[in-house]
Design a protein around this motif. Structure first.
Motif, PDB file in Angstrom:
ATOM      1  N   PRO A  98      41.684  44.656   4.440  1.00 29.37           N
ATOM      2  CA  PRO A  98      41.280  45.898   3.759  1.00 29.37           C
ATOM      3  C   PRO A  98      42.467  46.696   3.238  1.00 29.37           C
ATOM      4  N   ALA A  99      43.575  46.714   4.007  1.00 30.53           N
ATOM      5  CA  ALA A  99      44.755  47.446   3.544  1.00 30.53           C
ATOM      6  C   ALA A  99      45.326  46.821   2.281  1.00 30.53           C
ATOM      7  N   ALA A 100      45.360  45.481   2.221  1.00 27.13           N
ATOM      8  CA  ALA A 100      45.935  44.799   1.064  1.00 27.13           C
ATOM      9  C   ALA A 100      45.058  44.934  -0.172  1.00 27.13           C
ATOM     10  N   THR A 101      43.743  44.962   0.009  1.00 25.98           N
ATOM     11  CA  THR A 101      42.838  45.013  -1.139  1.00 25.98           C
ATOM     12  C   THR A 101      42.518  46.427  -1.604  1.00 25.98           C
ATOM     13  N   ARG A 102      42.848  47.431  -0.802  1.00 24.00           N
ATOM     14  CA  ARG A 102      42.529  48.815  -1.189  1.00 24.00           C
ATOM     15  C   ARG A 102      43.772  49.644  -1.489  1.00 24.00           C
ATOM     16  N   SER A 103      44.951  49.133  -1.164  1.00 25.90           N
ATOM     17  CA  SER A 103      46.178  49.893  -1.379  1.00 25.90           C
ATOM     18  C   SER A 103      46.539  49.926  -2.864  1.00 25.90           C
ATOM     19  N   SER A 104      46.994  51.079  -3.323  1.00 27.45           N
ATOM     20  CA  SER A 104      47.417  51.201  -4.720  1.00 27.45           C
ATOM     21  C   SER A 104      48.671  50.398  -5.001  1.00 27.45           C
ATOM     22  N   VAL A 105      49.460  50.135  -3.951  1.00 24.69           N
ATOM     23  CA  VAL A 105      50.605  49.233  -4.086  1.00 24.69           C
ATOM     24  C   VAL A 105      50.079  47.800  -4.018  1.00 24.69           C
ATOM     25  N   SER A 106      50.592  46.944  -4.872  1.00 27.79           N
ATOM     26  CA  SER A 106      50.098  45.570  -4.926  1.00 27.79           C
ATOM     27  C   SER A 106      50.579  44.799  -3.695  1.00 27.79           C
ATOM     28  N   LEU A 107      49.685  44.682  -2.711  1.00 26.59           N
ATOM     29  CA  LEU A 107      50.024  44.017  -1.450  1.00 26.59           C
ATOM     30  C   LEU A 107      49.147  42.799  -1.180  1.00 26.59           C
ATOM     31  N   LEU A 108      48.530  42.250  -2.203  1.00 31.05           N
ATOM     32  CA  LEU A 108      47.631  41.122  -2.001  1.00 31.05           C
ATOM     33  C   LEU A 108      48.342  39.911  -1.410  1.00 31.05           C
ATOM     34  N   PHE A 109      49.639  39.792  -1.667  1.00 33.06           N
ATOM     35  CA  PHE A 109      50.379  38.640  -1.151  1.00 33.06           C
ATOM     36  C   PHE A 109      50.437  38.624   0.370  1.00 33.06           C
ATOM     37  N   LEU A 110      50.163  39.755   1.015  1.00 32.47           N
ATOM     38  CA  LEU A 110      50.241  39.814   2.476  1.00 32.47           C
ATOM     39  C   LEU A 110      49.183  38.965   3.164  1.00 32.47           C
ATOM     40  N   VAL A 111      48.131  38.576   2.437  1.00 32.00           N
ATOM     41  CA  VAL A 111      47.076  37.791   3.077  1.00 32.00           C
ATOM     42  C   VAL A 111      47.484  36.330   3.256  1.00 32.00           C
ATOM     43  N   TYR A 112      48.511  35.867   2.548  1.00 28.57           N
ATOM     44  CA  TYR A 112      48.863  34.446   2.623  1.00 28.57           C
ATOM     45  C   TYR A 112      49.431  34.035   3.982  1.00 28.57           C
ATOM     46  N   PRO A 113      50.302  34.838   4.617  1.00 30.42           N
ATOM     47  CA  PRO A 113      50.684  34.469   5.987  1.00 30.42           C
ATOM     48  C   PRO A 113      49.485  34.384   6.927  1.00 30.42           C
ATOM     49  N   LEU A 114      48.494  35.225   6.702  1.00 30.01           N
ATOM     50  CA  LEU A 114      47.280  35.183   7.519  1.00 30.01           C
ATOM     51  C   LEU A 114      46.532  33.866   7.306  1.00 30.01           C
ATOM     52  N   LEU A 115      46.430  33.440   6.051  1.00 28.89           N
ATOM     53  CA  LEU A 115      45.777  32.164   5.743  1.00 28.89           C
ATOM     54  C   LEU A 115      46.520  30.995   6.370  1.00 28.89           C
ATOM     55  N   ILE A 116      47.851  31.039   6.313  1.00 29.87           N
ATOM     56  CA  ILE A 116      48.647  29.947   6.881  1.00 29.87           C
ATOM     57  C   ILE A 116      48.445  29.892   8.391  1.00 29.87           C
ATOM     58  N   TRP A 117      48.460  31.043   9.044  1.00 30.26           N
ATOM     59  CA  TRP A 117      48.204  31.092  10.489  1.00 30.26           C
ATOM     60  C   TRP A 117      46.832  30.502  10.812  1.00 30.26           C
ATOM     61  N   ALA A 118      45.815  30.910  10.057  1.00 23.70           N
ATOM     62  CA  ALA A 118      44.456  30.417  10.306  1.00 23.70           C
ATOM     63  C   ALA A 118      44.365  28.911  10.098  1.00 23.70           C
ATOM     64  N   ALA A 119      45.023  28.388   9.058  1.00 21.40           N
ATOM     65  CA  ALA A 119      44.963  26.953   8.781  1.00 21.40           C
ATOM     66  C   ALA A 119      45.719  26.149   9.828  1.00 21.40           C
ATOM     67  N   LEU A 120      46.881  26.631  10.238  1.00 21.04           N
ATOM     68  CA  LEU A 120      47.685  25.908  11.219  1.00 21.04           C
ATOM     69  C   LEU A 120      46.998  25.823  12.574  1.00 21.04           C
TER      70      LEU A 120
END
Length: 329
Positions: free
Chosen positions: A208-230
């Motif tokens: 929610p923070a990455a998708t609602r922040s006015s600063v472009s922080l969408l890239f922060l979800v990729y470490p989360l995806l990598i953790w989930a996949a690993l």
């Protein structure tokens, strides 16, 4: 066990009577969910993620072509909830039914396996089931809009692209999740429930923070995806990707966060580029990890069998599975 018995009933010829309305209901429910969030491109309304395509492809992969009538009925119900019965509706109905069937035939042609445990299965779902097969529904649907003068020729390609990507996203995000849920067997393995809880809490805070922040922080979800996949392979990565995609779509349709101040075309391009790369990352990374783990298990099993054979040979015994040699031979 009851769920397994229920699915086996649907596989039988007599189960067609049950399967058709069941698939139609699932398709319609997914369609209503997809219509909750819409974007407008060149005057045409479309959904960034169209879940019914994912539901249709999953049903076909699980139960075969006998689900096609249910898909057609569900598509008709969705279309009729939006407009009245007209000749153009038949064309849309054909396109929405033919695209998942085409995806099913292409995937079965290349030996697709529903567990998505090989990289080739992930690639097949992406390039054949999603990107190639969904060309059918997008071309038929937008072509009919053009032929009936409901869309100008100059708007064909933007609307076609939005339609095609929306259908493809439904396959990439929804189909793997449904295939995974079908493969779940009770009791569940809860040995890593603490880590799974931590991952879920991080996702509920970070996404929610990455998708609602006015600063472009969408890239922060990729470490989360990598953790989930690993750590959790397909189950973790695709659930995380679906959750992130839904919240990103909500932010895009509300024009907030990283989508604030953009034109409708820019919103569509940014959202679909993000959803597409995220789905590809989650699906292909989990497939690579699963394939490597299966390969390692096969090697370990072969090594163990070799050790057992050597132990028997050293002891002067016949290897397991072979009759002892006759001394007179």
């Amino acid at each position: 066990m009851a769920a397994v018995v229920g699915f086996e009933v649907l596989r039988r010829p007599a189960g067609l009577v049950v399967a058709t309305p069941a698939v139609a209901l699932c398709y319609y429910a997914a369609g209503r969910l997809g219509l909750l969030r819409e974007l407008v491109v060149e005057g045409a309304v479309f959904t960034p993620i169209w879940p019914p395509t994912g539901v249709a492809v999953a049903c076909l992969l699980l139960f075969g072509l006998r689900c096609a009538p249910g898909i057609a009925l569900g598509a008709l119900l969705v279309i009729m909830s939006l407009t009245s019965l007209r000749p153009v509706v038949i064309g849309n109905l054909v396109g929405n039914t033919a695209a998942p069937v085409c995806a099913y035939l292409l995937l079965r042609r290349v030996g697709f396996r529903n567990d998505l445990a090989r990289l080739r299965d992930g690639l097949a779902l992406v390039f054949l089931g999603a990107l190639t097969a969904m060309l059918v529904s997008a071309t038929v649907g937008v072509g009919l809009l053009l032929l009936t003068d409901r869309l100008g020729a100059h708007s064909f390609w933007p609307v076609w692209l939005a339609w095609w990507v929306g259908d493809a996203m439904g396959v990439l995000l929804v189909t793997p999740v449904l295939l995974m849920l079908f493969a779940v067997r009770l009791p569940l393995d809860l040995s890593r429930w603490k880590e799974a809880t931590g991952l879920a809490l991080c996702a509920c805070v970070l996404v929610p923070a990455a998708t609602r922040s006015s600063v472009s922080l969408l890239f922060l979800v990729y470490p989360l995806l990598i953790w989930a996949a690993l750590r959790f392979q397909l189950a973790g990565s695709m659930l995380c990707a679906l959750f992130t995609s839904v919240l990103a779509t909500v932010a895009a349709t509300d024009a907030v966060g990283p989508f604030e101040g953009l034109t409708r075309i820019e919103v569509m391009i940014k959202l679909q580029a993000f959803n597409g790369t995220m789905a590809l990352t989650a699906l292909l990374l989990s497939a690579v990890i699963a394939e490597q783990r299966n390969t390692r298990r096969s090697v370990e099993r072969a090594c163990q069998e070799l050790v057992e054979v050597l132990e028997h040979l050293t002891a002067g015994e016949a290897p397991p599975g072979r009759p002892p040699k006759d001394p007179e031979d």
